[in-house]
Design a protein around this motif. Structure first.
Motif, PDB file in Angstrom:
ATOM      1  N   GLY A 217      25.793  80.986  16.685  1.00  0.00           N
ATOM      2  CA  GLY A 217      26.719  80.168  17.619  1.00  0.00           C
ATOM      3  C   GLY A 217      26.477  81.054  19.021  1.00  0.00           C
ATOM      4  N   ILE A 218      27.309  80.765  19.834  1.00  0.00           N
ATOM      5  CA  ILE A 218      27.332  81.102  21.147  1.00  0.00           C
ATOM      6  C   ILE A 218      27.865  82.573  21.046  1.00  0.00           C
ATOM      7  CG2 ILE A 218      28.565  80.885  23.436  1.00  0.00           C
ATOM      8  CD1 ILE A 218      28.871  77.943  22.715  1.00  0.00           C
TER       9      ILE A 218
ATOM     10  N   MET B 196      22.606  77.530  26.044  1.00  0.00           N
ATOM     11  CA  MET B 196      22.934  75.997  25.941  1.00  0.00           C
ATOM     12  C   MET B 196      23.110  75.478  24.581  1.00  0.00           C
ATOM     13  SD  MET B 196      20.646  74.828  29.199  1.00  0.00           S
ATOM     14  CE  MET B 196      19.462  75.715  29.094  1.00  0.00           C
ATOM     15  N   THR B 197      24.436  74.572  24.466  1.00  0.00           N
ATOM     16  CA  THR B 197      24.630  74.196  23.252  1.00  0.00           C
ATOM     17  C   THR B 197      24.856  72.841  23.164  1.00  0.00           C
ATOM     18  OG1 THR B 197      25.701  74.668  21.097  1.00  0.00           O
ATOM     19  CG2 THR B 197      26.873  74.813  23.129  1.00  0.00           C
ATOM     20  N   LYS B 198      25.114  72.088  22.190  1.00  0.00           N
ATOM     21  CA  LYS B 198      25.397  70.646  21.976  1.00  0.00           C
ATOM     22  C   LYS B 198      26.418  70.090  21.061  1.00  0.00           C
ATOM     23  CE  LYS B 198      20.991  68.846  23.466  1.00  0.00           C
ATOM     24  NZ  LYS B 198      21.380  68.602  24.763  1.00  0.00           N
ATOM     25  N   VAL B 199      26.815  71.392  20.317  1.00  0.00           N
ATOM     26  CA  VAL B 199      27.975  71.238  19.223  1.00  0.00           C
ATOM     27  C   VAL B 199      29.115  72.355  19.408  1.00  0.00           C
ATOM     28  CG1 VAL B 199      28.284  71.148  16.856  1.00  0.00           C
ATOM     29  CG2 VAL B 199      26.136  70.265  17.763  1.00  0.00           C
TER      30      VAL B 199
ATOM     31  N   ASP C  86      33.983  69.382  25.099  1.00  0.00           N
ATOM     32  CA  ASP C  86      32.989  69.334  26.113  1.00  0.00           C
ATOM     33  C   ASP C  86      32.325  70.801  26.393  1.00  0.00           C
ATOM     34  OD1 ASP C  86      35.133  70.535  27.030  1.00  0.00           O
ATOM     35  OD2 ASP C  86      35.284  69.805  29.150  1.00  0.00           O
ATOM     36  N   ILE C  87      32.160  71.588  25.340  1.00  0.00           N
ATOM     37  CA  ILE C  87      31.690  72.797  25.534  1.00  0.00           C
ATOM     38  C   ILE C  87      30.136  72.741  26.480  1.00  0.00           C
ATOM     39  CG2 ILE C  87      30.609  72.779  23.187  1.00  0.00           C
ATOM     40  CD1 ILE C  87      32.281  75.721  25.017  1.00  0.00           C
ATOM     41  N   GLU C  88      29.483  71.570  25.867  1.00  0.00           N
ATOM     42  CA  GLU C  88      28.135  71.368  26.417  1.00  0.00           C
ATOM     43  C   GLU C  88      28.326  71.310  27.888  1.00  0.00           C
ATOM     44  OE1 GLU C  88      23.987  68.326  26.507  1.00  0.00           O
ATOM     45  OE2 GLU C  88      25.950  68.072  25.354  1.00  0.00           O
ATOM     46  N   VAL C  89      29.243  70.576  28.337  1.00  0.00           N
ATOM     47  CA  VAL C  89      29.170  70.447  29.907  1.00  0.00           C
ATOM     48  C   VAL C  89      29.827  71.514  30.497  1.00  0.00           C
ATOM     49  CG1 VAL C  89      30.602  68.747  31.673  1.00  0.00           C
ATOM     50  CG2 VAL C  89      29.787  67.788  29.617  1.00  0.00           C
TER      51      VAL C  89
END
Length: 838
Positions: free
Chosen positions: A68-69, A147-150, A158-161
């Motif tokens: 993950g992040i 960068m992530t989308k999930v 809105d973690i991606e934003v």
């Protein structure tokens, strides 16, 4: 790798060092002094290999790893060449040197969790880490979240934003180079890092591509044309690196051994050995060092201007701190006297209006003046009895004075009793007026001591001393004013030249009205009508004009479209409740004294202003127009009686007393409005100014320990140290800037390339044809887009020779030229595609 560049670049190497110091000072100081210094931001998707690239630079395992992040706060990593020692320092732990890089990893994780928690939250507050080593070149890099989308864990949807905004916060700065990291085993044309870089750097002058995981590509495939900048070209091209595998990391494979394996990979690979000297982590370090140097050189004019501006902004604070020693009693004494004198001057100027004048709000003496001539006058009128109540009181008094007799004459005893009762009512508003002035003075004192915030004990001592003095004088002023009221009660001066006397009082009639000047404009301004819109409870803003006879409102200040004109006859004013849909409003109401509708079918007209000060000012204006406040209701145990006697003699006596009381109270009221401000100014304000100038310093020295008073707060000590450090670093940077030679080693910016294959997220994805196209690794776009009608194909051309700092490879210390995209020939074998692994 241990070398520090060529002699011709020594000035720039020094500049990189001082820029690192300046960046560190600014990031950790907590002050408003911020610099957009040249640095390199590392961006890429999760698991692209960013952390491995940075660890290869350092030669140590020190970054957190996991799924993950993992990077959840920006890490500003300063690599500083040090031939004699190898250690790390954190910006939030000054003086502590880490030689065990496993502890560095643990501290990064702990410091990240301190702000973001343990549930994968993110923060844009950076962690500062400096690594001193004989194995690095001077660089400043920023490791950013992948960068992530999930969203995972407790992350917001809105973690991606959020991550995208954080990345943009760094890479949109013109002084930031972008290191776009993309894995070779995924579709490069859809690289998130390259798309984002394209958005903020469309010309490609700040973007350097890094290809990782070359050793994980399917057998028989390679990224040769990508690394040669032919297939998917970037202006500054690509550099390939080989990081340790997960197995190597888990097996604690030494990074030095990994670097040797990386070099062996490029030298032995048939597709890369011809450019092996332009691949690998050591070459990437040297290239980034040179590019950072180039970038600083290119931004010298704007950087010099910014540093000079910051230096001027710091000059005042620096002069205050430069000669200050927290352990020198003489300097403490001088500093204390200076601050006390500044406080005295600022207080006096605030009261007298001779200092810096605010254009936004009333302050100091202006607020006290408003209390005297607006709020005090309004409070005096509030205490007066209304007409009906006054007549009732007079009737009771006359009958009680006559007792069992039937009086033939108007008793002067009744006049005296009524007047004394009216005078007694002056005490409450007089005391309230003093309270408001005292409160305002204390606010001024608190505001003027803000300059002493660095010395909390001194500020507390000054505020205590001055406030105690104000309270002492408050008691004296109240005593004096109550004495003046008692003096008024002691003797009724019916020989006063302004008093009408009994003869004139009897000739007056009830219909006597105050003369007004027709059409005299008293005030104009915006007010909000709260209860007269289409739906009750709504509101609308109008332009109001108050004259001596009426209140009019218009659509706007042009006064072209009149909405209504309200006569003032019979109107009264009272306070309303503060309310508002989107914020509190300050409300007052107009109503008719006889209970009639005030406006159309509304009993009251509710008006609102933006501030209490504005409401007070409007109320004072209505007083000047003869619209007086609602009297305070006074409950009585007496049953309601109709005292409107049919006895004409009693009616004449009541009317006579009323006229006499009205005339005499005008004299008393006029005297009170005149004497209260004079008394308060003399006893409280002027005496306080004299005390500040003559006695306060002596009281502070006599009642407090000077050394304790001048103890700095921890925040001030840190601010002083940081200010001095930033000032010196800025000055040193300017000195080095002035010494940097224009002949410093510099590589020119490569020429533009056709890089429209990169599609930013904000742009529509390309629609390639299904035939005659060559696909890159992972099924990406073709090596060369088809020609567009009217646009010539990009011809191949040799690129200029690019100088490089010392190192193995190209002769004469020159970097190989950046590759310009060339149309592939028919003899070039296609690169087999493989499924997308990203």
């Amino acid at each position: 790798m241990a070398g520090q560049g060529q002699a011709g670049n020594s000035g720039m190497e020094q500049l990189i060092l001082i820029m690192n110091k300046l960046q560190d000072a600014c990031s950790s100081s907590g002050t408003a002094q911020k610099f957009d210094l040249p640095q390199i931001a590392v961006v890429g998707s999760q698991s692209a290999g960013k952390s491995s690239v940075l660890e290869n630079f350092v030669g140590k395992d020190f970054l957190p790893r996991g799924s993950g992040i993992v990077t959840r706060r920006p890490l500003i990593l300063q690599l500083l060449y040090n031939p004699s020692a190898e250690y790390a320092e954190f910006g939030h732990q000054r003086g502590r040197k880490y030689t065990n890089f496993e502890e560095v990893r643990q501290e990064i994780e702990a410091e990240t969790d301190r702000l973001t928690g343990r549930n994968k939250g993110i923060s844009n507050v950076p962690i500062m880490l400096r690594v001193f080593s004989p194995h690095v070149l001077n660089l400043t890099l920023v490791d950013l979240p992948g960068m992530t989308k999930v969203a995972v864990g407790d992350q917001p949807p809105d973690i991606e934003v959020q991550i995208r905004n954080m990345l943009l916060e760094f890479i949109t700065k013109e002084n930031c180079l972008i290191l776009a990291v993309s894995p070779a085993n995924s579709d490069l044309a859809n690289s998130d890092a390259l798309k984002l870089a394209k958005e903020v750097d469309p010309a490609g002058t700040r973007t350097i591509g890094v290809i990782t995981k070359l050793d994980l590509m399917d057998q028989g495939t390679d990224a040769r044309e990508v690394l040669e900048n032919k297939l998917l070209p970037l202006r500054r091209g690509y550099i390939g690196v080989v990081n340790r595998s997960q197995k190597d990391i888990e097996g604690r494979k030494d990074i030095k051994a990994a670097m040797a394996a990386e070099r062996k990979f490029f030298l032995s690979h048939p597709s890369y050995r011809h450019m092996a000297e332009r691949m690998g982590t050591p070459y990437l370090q040297r290239c980034l060092n040179q590019q950072l140097t180039n970038h600083i050189r290119e931004t010298l004019p704007s950087l010099r201007s910014e540093l000079q501006t910051k230096l001027l902004a710091l000059e005042k604070d620096y002069q205050a701190y430069a000669n200050f020693s927290p352990d020198d009693p003489s300097i403490k004494t001088k500093a204390m006297m200076t601050m006390i004198n500044q406080f005295t001057d600022e207080f006096t100027q605030s009261i007298e209006g001779s200092g810096e004048v605010s254009t936004k709000e009333l302050s100091g003496g202006a607020r006290i003046n408003r209390i005297f001539h607006e709020r005090f006058m309004y409070m005096l009128h509030q205490t007066e009895s209304d007409e009906r109540e006054l007549r009732k009181e007079i009737s009771y008094t006359i009958r009680n004075v006559h007792g069992i007799r039937t009086g033939l004459f108007t008793p002067d005893m009744a006049f005296e009793r009524i007047v004394k009762q009216q005078i007694m009512r002056l005490k409450e508003p007089t005391l309230k007026c003093v309270d408001m002035v005292i409160e305002e003075l204390i606010n001024v004192v608190h505001k003027c001591t803000q300059q002493m915030a660095s010395y909390p004990r001194l500020r507390e001592a000054v505020e205590t001393t001055v406030t105690n003095r104000i309270r002492e004088q408050e008691t004296r002023a109240k005593t004096q004013l109550m004495l003046l009221v008692d003096i008024q009660l002691a003797y009724m001066n019916t020989n006063h030249e302004d008093f009408i006397g009994f003869a004139n009082a009897q000739q007056r009639t009830e219909s006597t009205r105050k003369e007004r000047v027709a059409n005299q404009v008293i005030r104009k301004g915006y007010l909000t009508l709260n209860n007269v819109s289409l739906m009750r409870g709504g509101s609308k803003e109008c332009w109001f004009v108050l004259t001596a006879e009426s209140l009019m409102w218009f659509k706007d200040e042009e006064e072209r479209e009149k909405k209504y004109m309200l006569p003032l006859d019979g109107l009264k004013i009272r306070d309303g409740e503060s309310r508002g849909l989107f914020g509190k409003k300050n409300v007052f109401m107009l109503f008719h004294s006889e209970g009639r509708n005030t406006y159309k079918d509304y009993k009251t007209l509710e008006l609102a202003a933006e501030s209490a000060d504005e409401v007070d000012s409007w109320k004072a204006s209505f007083l000047r127009a003869g619209v007086y406040p609602e009297r305070e209701s006074r409950e009585t145990d007496e049953p309601e009686q109709d005292l409107g006697s049919t006895d004409p003699q009693m009616e004449r006596q009541v009317e006579t007393i009323r006229n006499l009381v009205e005339s005499y109270m005008k004299i008393v009221d006029k005297t009170q409005r005149d004497i209260v401000p004079k008394t308060v100014i003399h006893i409280v304000v002027n005496e306080l100014k004299d005390f500040l100038k003559s006695s306060m310093l002596a009281q502070l020295y006599g009642g407090y320990d000077q050394n304790q008073l001048m103890e700095e707060s921890p925040e001030e000590a840190q601010r002083r140290e940081e200010t001095l450090r930033i000032y010196k670093a800025t000055k040193e940077a300017l000195k080095i800037l002035s010494d940097v030679s224009a002949n410093t080693t510099h590589t020119p910016t490569p020429p533009p390339v056709k890089d429209d294959w990169i599609q930013p997220d904000s742009m529509p994805a390309p629609q390639p044809p299904t035939h005659g196209r060559r696909t890159p690794v992972g099924g990406g776009p073709p090596s060369q887009p088809p020609p567009v009608a009217g646009r010539p194909a990009v011809p191949s051309r040799p690129a200029p020779s690019v100088p490089r700092p010392g190192g193995a490879g190209a002769p004469g210390g020159q970097l190989p030229p950046p590759m310009v995209p060339q149309r592939p020939t028919s003899g070039t074998p296609p690169i087999p595609s493989r499924p997308n692994m990203g």
